[in-house]
Scaffold this motif. Structure first.
Motif, PDB file in Angstrom:
ATOM      1  N   PHE A 120       0.844  -1.205  -0.098  1.00  0.00           N
ATOM      2  CA  PHE A 120       0.102  -0.153   0.223  1.00  0.00           C
ATOM      3  C   PHE A 120       0.840   1.287   0.016  1.00  0.00           C
ATOM      4  CE2 PHE A 120      -3.744  -2.154   1.852  1.00  0.00           C
ATOM      5  CZ  PHE A 120      -4.674  -1.992   0.624  1.00  0.00           C
ATOM      6  N   GLU A 160       2.162   1.985  -3.664  1.00  0.00           N
ATOM      7  CA  GLU A 160       1.174   2.107  -4.358  1.00  0.00           C
ATOM      8  C   GLU A 160       0.771   3.663  -3.979  1.00  0.00           C
ATOM      9  OE1 GLU A 160      -2.797   0.261  -3.889  1.00  0.00           O
ATOM     10  OE2 GLU A 160      -3.519   1.491  -5.360  1.00  0.00           O
ATOM     11  N   PHE A 195       1.804  -7.272  -4.374  1.00  0.00           N
ATOM     12  CA  PHE A 195       0.438  -7.752  -4.360  1.00  0.00           C
ATOM     13  C   PHE A 195       0.376  -9.179  -4.948  1.00  0.00           C
ATOM     14  CE2 PHE A 195      -1.226  -3.306  -4.008  1.00  0.00           C
ATOM     15  CZ  PHE A 195      -1.419  -3.391  -2.554  1.00  0.00           C
ATOM     16  N   ARG A 215      -6.591  -4.701  -5.166  1.00  0.00           N
ATOM     17  CA  ARG A 215      -5.688  -3.513  -5.371  1.00  0.00           C
ATOM     18  C   ARG A 215      -5.241  -3.856  -6.665  1.00  0.00           C
ATOM     19  NH1 ARG A 215      -7.813   0.005  -3.377  1.00  0.00           N
ATOM     20  NH2 ARG A 215      -5.963   1.189  -4.119  1.00  0.00           N
ATOM     21  N   GLU A 267      -7.200  -2.595  -9.127  1.00  0.00           N
ATOM     22  CA  GLU A 267      -7.219  -1.159  -9.237  1.00  0.00           C
ATOM     23  C   GLU A 267      -6.102  -0.394  -9.889  1.00  0.00           C
ATOM     24  OE1 GLU A 267      -8.414   2.723  -7.249  1.00  0.00           O
ATOM     25  OE2 GLU A 267      -9.315   0.972  -7.545  1.00  0.00           O
TER      26      GLU A 267
END
Ligand SMILES: C[S@@+](CC[C@H](N)C(=O)[O-])C[C@H]1O[C@@H](n2cnc3c(N)ncnc32)[C@H](O)[C@@H]1O
Length: 307
Positions: free
Chosen positions: A12, A15, A27, A43, A46
């Motif tokens: 995260f 990202e 991921f 994720r 996305e």
């Protein structure tokens, strides 16, 4: 020991910082060891969505060309910096190695800057300080702007003829004029008359004698270059600070290649790090030295043209 939660947290962070390639890798790794991780799956979807938007934009710009994977990542970094970096003036850049360039620094350039830097450090701008002009006094910023470097270079080189391409407000024109030997002359070229520039540093009296002259001509045009070839042949110092639109600088360099100089000019290029200028500077195959840290933050380069 890292847990899956640690890995997701790190992913995260990457990202959020726009490091999509690294985030994607983490991921994906999480999904390899723990196939049913809905967070990692969503994720990835996305991120892929965001990257696809960029890839499509690039394919639209360069139809038929494959998009290099690193480019998409670089663009996401660029967008993030453009948004978040608190800087008054930002320009995207491109890093290019110098060890494999053919134009390398020579002794003359190294000796020149070793002598010029201490003089740049002590540069004074009394004449500009005394003028009432609205606008930033860029000449006071050194290193960062190129004006003090010009002072140092001219004090060492003592040119008889100095040429500037790109007068604009005349800040560099004045700095050059102030630091020429008594019999030296400055010729500054532009395609716009200095009188038409708002907040110009120049005034009529600067052109009263023969010391400083503005010439309205686009030297990147062969016909105009021919008109001034005899002057250019005699230049000891040339400061190229025109539009940096790539085409002008490219054709100007080709025309300079055709000059049989009667002197051994030092040519100073501004903005060598701008995307429009990167390849022009990189491919310049003459003795040259990047002096950005002691010149303009957007890139300053010196060339010993006949070296
Ligand atoms: C960055 S400014 C010059 C700044 C100035 N040398 C200084 O350091 O204070 C660029 C100037 O180049 C001029 N210019 C644009 N195209 C030109 C061309 N083909 N020949 C000469 N000057 C040009 C622009 O009109 C503008 O005044």
């Amino acid at each position: 020991m890292y847990t899956l939660e640690d890995a997701l947290k790190i992913a995260f962070e990457h990202e959020n910082a726009g490091r999509f390639a690294i985030a994607t890798e983490i991921f994906r790794s999480v999904l390899t060891v723990a196939p049913s991780q809905p967070v990692a799956e969503s994720r990835l979807r996305e991120i892929n969505g965001k990257l696809e938007v960029l890839r499509s934009a690039l394919r639209f710009t360069f139809p038929g060309e494959p998009v290099p994977p690193g480019l998409v990542d670089a663009l996401t970094h660029m967008f993030r910096l453009e948004r978040d970096l608190p800087s008054g003036h930002k320009q995207p850049g491109y890093l290019v190695s110098t060890n494999d360039e053919r134009g390398r620094p020579n002794d003359r350039l190294l000796d020149l800057v070793m002598s010029a830097f201490p003089l740049a450090r002590r540069a004074r701008f009394d004449s500009l300080d005394a003028r009432q002009v609205n606008g930033e006094r860029w000449y006071r910023f050194w290193p960062g702007e190129h004006y003090a470097l010009i002072v140092g270079l001219l004090q060492v080189l003592k040119p008889r003829i100095a040429i500037e391409i790109g007068t604009f407000t005349g800040m560099a024109t004045l700095v050059m004029a102030e630091n020429m030997p008594a019999d030296g002359r400055v010729f500054t070229f532009d395609i716009v008359d200095w009188r038409k520039i708002d907040n110009s540093w120049l005034c009529e009296s600067d052109f009263a004698g023969k010391h400083t002259t503005q010439i309205l001509a686009d030297l990147s045009r062969p016909a105009k270059f021919e008109e001034h070839r005899a002057l250019i042949e005699q230049a000891d110092f040339i400061f190229i600070d025109g539009p940096k639109d790539h085409h002008t600088e490219k054709s100007l360099l080709a025309l300079l290649d055709s000059v049989t100089f009667k002197t051994k000019p030092i040519i100073m290029f501004d903005d060598t790090k701008l995307l429009n200028m990167v390849d022009i500077w990189h491919q310049l195959d003459r003795p040259k030295l990047d002096v950005t840290s002691f010149g303009h933050w957007s890139g300053t380069g010196l060339v010993d043209w006949c070296g």
